[in-house]
Motif scaffolding. Structure first.
Motif, PDB file in Angstrom:
ATOM      1  N   VAL A  52       0.855  -1.182   0.000  1.00  0.00           N
ATOM      2  CA  VAL A  52       0.000   0.000   0.000  1.00  0.00           C
ATOM      3  C   VAL A  52       0.893   1.235   0.000  1.00  0.00           C
ATOM      4  CG1 VAL A  52      -1.862   1.233   1.178  1.00  0.00           C
ATOM      5  CG2 VAL A  52      -1.719  -1.272   1.338  1.00  0.00           C
ATOM      6  N   HIS A  55      -0.657   8.359  -2.104  1.00  0.00           N
ATOM      7  CA  HIS A  55      -0.832   9.160  -3.314  1.00  0.00           C
ATOM      8  C   HIS A  55       0.397  10.036  -3.515  1.00  0.00           C
ATOM      9  CE1 HIS A  55      -2.750  11.382  -6.492  1.00  0.00           C
ATOM     10  NE2 HIS A  55      -2.559  12.518  -5.838  1.00  0.00           N
ATOM     11  N   VAL A  71      -1.280  -0.930  -4.419  1.00  0.00           N
ATOM     12  CA  VAL A  71      -2.543  -0.200  -4.302  1.00  0.00           C
ATOM     13  C   VAL A  71      -2.236   1.143  -3.662  1.00  0.00           C
ATOM     14  CG1 VAL A  71      -4.023  -2.246  -4.189  1.00  0.00           C
ATOM     15  CG2 VAL A  71      -3.059  -1.298  -2.079  1.00  0.00           C
ATOM     16  N   GLN A  73      -3.301   4.377  -1.306  1.00  0.00           N
ATOM     17  CA  GLN A  73      -4.128   4.983  -0.266  1.00  0.00           C
ATOM     18  C   GLN A  73      -4.121   6.490  -0.531  1.00  0.00           C
ATOM     19  OE1 GLN A  73      -2.570   4.837   3.737  1.00  0.00           O
ATOM     20  NE2 GLN A  73      -4.599   5.036   4.679  1.00  0.00           N
ATOM     21  N   GLU A  74      -5.199   6.985  -1.122  1.00  0.00           N
ATOM     22  CA  GLU A  74      -5.249   8.378  -1.544  1.00  0.00           C
ATOM     23  C   GLU A  74      -5.114   9.341  -0.358  1.00  0.00           C
ATOM     24  OE1 GLU A  74      -5.309   9.540  -4.513  1.00  0.00           O
ATOM     25  OE2 GLU A  74      -5.848   7.810  -5.771  1.00  0.00           O
ATOM     26  N   HIS A  81      -7.373   1.818   7.631  1.00  0.00           N
ATOM     27  CA  HIS A  81      -7.784   2.315   6.315  1.00  0.00           C
ATOM     28  C   HIS A  81      -6.793   1.872   5.244  1.00  0.00           C
ATOM     29  CE1 HIS A  81      -8.081   5.483   3.127  1.00  0.00           C
ATOM     30  NE2 HIS A  81      -9.379   5.235   3.304  1.00  0.00           N
ATOM     31  N   ALA A  82      -5.507   1.873   5.570  1.00  0.00           N
ATOM     32  CA  ALA A  82      -4.489   1.429   4.608  1.00  0.00           C
ATOM     33  C   ALA A  82      -4.684  -0.040   4.245  1.00  0.00           C
ATOM     34  CB  ALA A  82      -3.090   1.649   5.187  1.00  0.00           C
ATOM     35  N   GLN A  85      -7.297  -0.964   1.636  1.00  0.00           N
ATOM     36  CA  GLN A  85      -7.035  -0.697   0.227  1.00  0.00           C
ATOM     37  C   GLN A  85      -6.700  -1.977  -0.544  1.00  0.00           C
ATOM     38  OE1 GLN A  85      -7.888   2.497  -0.413  1.00  0.00           O
ATOM     39  NE2 GLN A  85      -8.160   2.412   1.821  1.00  0.00           N
ATOM     40  N   GLU A  87      -8.419  -4.672  -0.284  1.00  0.00           N
ATOM     41  CA  GLU A  87      -9.645  -5.465  -0.292  1.00  0.00           C
ATOM     42  C   GLU A  87      -9.970  -6.023  -1.677  1.00  0.00           C
ATOM     43  OE1 GLU A  87     -13.932  -4.934   1.820  1.00  0.00           O
ATOM     44  OE2 GLU A  87     -13.383  -3.343   0.410  1.00  0.00           O
ATOM     45  N   ASP A  88      -9.851  -5.204  -2.707  1.00  0.00           N
ATOM     46  CA  ASP A  88     -10.218  -5.655  -4.054  1.00  0.00           C
ATOM     47  C   ASP A  88      -9.358  -6.829  -4.528  1.00  0.00           C
ATOM     48  OD1 ASP A  88     -12.183  -3.764  -4.195  1.00  0.00           O
ATOM     49  OD2 ASP A  88     -11.021  -2.340  -5.403  1.00  0.00           O
TER      50      ASP A  88
END
Length: 457
Positions: A52, A55, A71, A73-74, A81-82, A85, A87-88
């Motif tokens: 992760v 941005h 991925v 993390q904007e 929260h990180a 990211q 998850e998908d």
């Protein structure tokens, strides 16, 4: 064995580093912190690895490349929260997921493997990597019940007096059942002073659901060090240096002063090598048996042959043969090839040149863009004049030639086999085999002329 995945949290900018460079790219023993993490995780037989990044962290992504999936993390909204990211990429997969921070370069593959094994053997939904320390200030405490089961993690600011005396701490590295992790992450709240989603809250959520929470304690607290500022970076460097040096010493290398010897993580050193203080060996260097390095030598991406001695010298991107003597104060620049039993003496610079077996460049010379044969003697102050301001040209010195002191060899030029170049010559044309070449002005003496000069002044 269950499928294994990893999430590396590398999105933090690291404001306490006070640097333009992203925190996880700061090097420890010459390698970015996040690369140490990736390298050690790879050894744990992972099925998939996700990093992760934040941005704008193009440099992190550029360095990682295709080593693992990335991925973004904007917004930096916490460790929970990180982790979300990823998850998908990982949501519906069965298996075990380790979550580790990209600023923990000292954790070894053995510890990762042991953590995975413990988690799976315990059939836990979450396992915390813990450690004990005499000074746990600043760390979350791991609180256990009478059955030695993990009850909760209490942060320093929330701990009571009894909990503050606990010296088992949360290192910030976890194993989770993969599906349980992402299910719990959906229930993590940001109802806190920072308005962020914290990964440790997953432990509390799973505990309330009566899921099994385990802990695996590493015996080496130092290994779990997270690097948040330059002080911790220096501590990590010191720890990594000690680990690397001790590994070489156990394998038969003599390091006279390990505290002042720097050996990169990719360096290979054979038994019976002797390394003096102040030496730095980096990159993909290979040091063969019975070589002697230092004191105060620097080697980067070189092969150094058996019984070669290098004192107070620098070598880069070159191959150095057996029983070579280098230095003191020599500079072996890239693409040099030094043959067996050659000598590169004090204040000699060699660049993109092949020096044949048994040849000697003993002092105060520059040999660049050259092919030097076997058993050649190059006298003091010799220069291969290889550059006309636009192009580089080759100098060839064939076997058994003798180059006198203060000679300039203007390339492209060849000195033939067994030939002599007289001292002080400037050679611009090919010297045939078995010849003597003298290329200097005839000496003229004007007696008494020195007095006239002095009187004029």
């Amino acid at each position: 064995m269950a499928n294994r995945y990893a999430i590396i949290l590398a999105a933090g900018q690291g404001t306490r580093m006070k640097s333009k460079l992203y925190k996880v790219l700061h090097p420890v023993m010459g390698r970015p912190m996040v690369q140490h993490v990736i390298d050690q995780l790879k050894k744990a037989q992972l099925d998939e690895m996700v990093t992760v990044v934040g941005h704008g962290a193009e440099k992190v992504a550029e360095h990682i490349g295709d080593q693992c999936q990335l991925v973004i993390q904007e917004e930096q909204l916490g460790t929970g929260h990180a982790a979300m990211q990823a998850e998908d990429l990982l949501l519906d997969k069965d298996g075990t997921t380790i979550v580790v921070c990209g600023d923990t370069p000292l954790i070894t593959s053995e510890t990762y493997q042991a953590l995975f094994d413990h988690h799976e053997q315990e059939n836990a939904q979450a396992t915390i990597l813990t450690a004990t320390t005499a000074n746990p200030t600043g760390y979350g405490r791991v609180i256990r019940n009478e059955a030695n089961e993990v009850e909760r993690i209490v942060e320093q600011k929330d701990a009571n007096e009894t909990e503050l005396r606990v010296n088992e701490i949360n290192t910030g590295t976890y194993c989770f059942d993969n599906k349980a992790l992402f299910q719990a992450l959906k229930n993590v709240s940001n109802d806190n002073a920072q308005g962020e989603y914290y990964l440790p809250d997953v432990i509390e959520i799973l505990k309330k659901e009566n899921e099994k929470i385990s802990a695996f304690m590493t015996v080496d607290f130092e290994e779990t060090l997270g690097v948040n500022d330059r002080i911790a970076l220096a501590q990590a460097e010191k720890s990594m240096k000690k680990r690397i040096n001790e590994g070489h010493m156990r394998n038969g290398v003599t390091i006279i002063d390990p505290d002042h010897t720097y050996i990169g993580p990719d360096v290979q050193i054979e038994p019976d090598v002797l390394i003096h203080p102040g030496s730095i060996i980096e990159g993909d260097s290979v040091i063969k048996s019975e070589a002697e390095i230092g004191p105060h030598s620097e080697i980067h991406n070189c092969i150094v042959g058996e019984q070669t001695v290098m004192k107070q010298s620098v070598a880069n991107d070159s191959n150095i043969g057996k029983r070579v003597k280098i230095g003191p104060y020599a500079h072996i620049r890239p693409e040099a090839a030094i043959g067996d039993e050659a000598k590169i003496g004090n204040f000699v610079e060699v660049k993109k040149a092949a020096i044949g077996n048994g040849s000697k460049v003993s002092h105060l010379s520059y040999i660049g863009d050259a092919e030097v044969g076997t058993n050649v003697n190059i006298g003091c102050g010799t220069i291969t004049v290889n550059y006309d301001g636009k192009n580089k040209f080759l100098t060839t010195i064939e076997d058994d030639a003798f180059i006198g002191c203060n000679s300039n060899l203007i390339a492209p030029v060849t000195v033939g086999k067994s030939s002599y170049v007289a001292a002080g010559s400037t050679i611009t044309k090919h010297v045939p085999e078995d010849s003597l070449s003298v290329a200097r002005a005839r000496q003229t003496n004007k007696e008494g002329y020195a007095s006239r000069i002095r009187n004029r002044k």
